[in-house]
Design an enzyme around this catalytic site. Structure first.
Site, mmCIF file in Angstrom:
data_model
loop_
_atom_site.group_PDB
_atom_site.id
_atom_site.type_symbol
_atom_site.label_atom_id
_atom_site.label_comp_id
_atom_site.label_asym_id
_atom_site.label_seq_id
_atom_site.Cartn_x
_atom_site.Cartn_y
_atom_site.Cartn_z
ATOM 1 C CG ASP A 155 -1.878 -1.030 1.323
ATOM 2 O OD1 ASP A 155 -2.196 -1.700 0.105
ATOM 3 O OD2 ASP A 155 -2.262 -1.215 2.344
ATOM 4 C CD GLU A 237 -8.076 -1.736 -0.449
ATOM 5 O OE1 GLU A 237 -8.646 -2.226 0.244
ATOM 6 O OE2 GLU A 237 -6.987 -1.923 -0.720
ATOM 7 C CG HIS A 240 -4.338 -3.219 -2.633
ATOM 8 N ND1 HIS A 240 -4.383 -4.049 -1.302
ATOM 9 C CD2 HIS A 240 -3.923 -4.345 -3.404
ATOM 10 C CE1 HIS A 240 -4.321 -5.269 -1.489
ATOM 11 N NE2 HIS A 240 -3.818 -5.693 -2.626
#
Length: 265
Positions: A155, A237, A240
């Protein structure tokens, strides 16, 4: 005298047996990362590391199980790919900043326990203001397994250089929704991506059409840069990314996030 000595011998034997069965004596050494994992800093010390799960500024409001030190651990191919991306970004005045890298299974289990406790909503105002906590599993925000535990998922975000310091979170401070304007939400020295990290909201979807202008351009810049070195973005996301092919595509590890878990620092 002989009776007294015999009693002492029995007592000593009992103490030895108790010691042998004690949790301390029985404790097993922590698992370590297998060959193929490295500390990111050993591959690229210039990448900024802000390991959120070692702090209380998480969607749970506490440090996450298994995160003992703020160190990014990844498989070597993923770390080398980030190094390539970082070299390109530095020439353009940017740096990568990682929020989370390898994640032990015990941390994922911690997420699951928290998600099942519907009474604990202390961080709702910031991280999931519009999502009912009872839907976290159904909506895909929490799962019993995470690709992070395989070691090739990270991340991360972009920071414009020179990087300004990010102040620490103060437990109990007033919370602001993670999708509020950048100057209102919790401070982050990254470029504006439209939401904060770990924002449980559809606005975090990388290509959500409501995200436009500079925010959309920043997301696309990050995605394009990482795609060019072999990473694949999770559409839900913006932060991500998983490096492909994964070195350990079917194994979920549980060694702690600790410098001692990897042989090379």
């Amino acid at each position: 005298m002989r009776t007294a000595l015999r009693a002492l011998a029995v007592t000593a034997a009992a103490l030895l047996a108790a010691t042998a069965l004690s949790p301390t004596a029985q404790a097993r050494p922590e698992p370590r990362a297998p060959e193929g994992f490295v500390a990111l800093r050993s591959v690229d010390p210039t990448i900024i590391q802000e390991m959120c799960y070692t702090t209380a500024h998480t969607f749970m409001g506490e440090r996450v199980d298994g995160y003992r030190q703020p160190v990014c651990i990844l498989t070597r191919p993923a770390a080398r790919a980030l190094h390539l991306a970082q070299k390109r970004l530095l020439r353009q005045g940017y740096s990568l900043k990682v929020y989370d890298c390898y994640r032990p299974q015990r941390a994922v289990d911690h997420f699951v326990r928290w998600a099942k406790d519907l009474d604990d909503q202390s961080m709702k105002r910031e991280f999931y203001p519009l999502v009912d906590k009872s839907r976290l599993f159904e909506d895909g925000y929490i799962a019993e397994k995470s690709g992070h535990s395989r070691g090739s998922t990270v991340d991360l975000t972009l920071v414009r250089l020179p990087a300004l310091p990010t102040r620490p979170y103060r437990p109990g401070e007033r919370l602001t929704p993670c999708f509020a304007p950048k100057d209102e939400r919790f401070p982050d020295n990254s470029v504006d991506m439209g939401t904060g990290y770990d924002c449980f909201d559809t606005l975090s979807h990388t290509d959500d059409p409501r995200i436009q202008g500079a925010q959309r351009a920043n997301r696309q810049f990050l995605k394009r840069t990482l795609t060019e070195v072999g990473f694949v973005n999770l559409p839900e996301e913006w932060w991500h990314f998983t490096h492909k092919p994964e070195l350990f595509p079917d194994t979920y590890f549980d060694f702690p996030v600790d410098r001692r878990s990897v042989g090379r620092l």
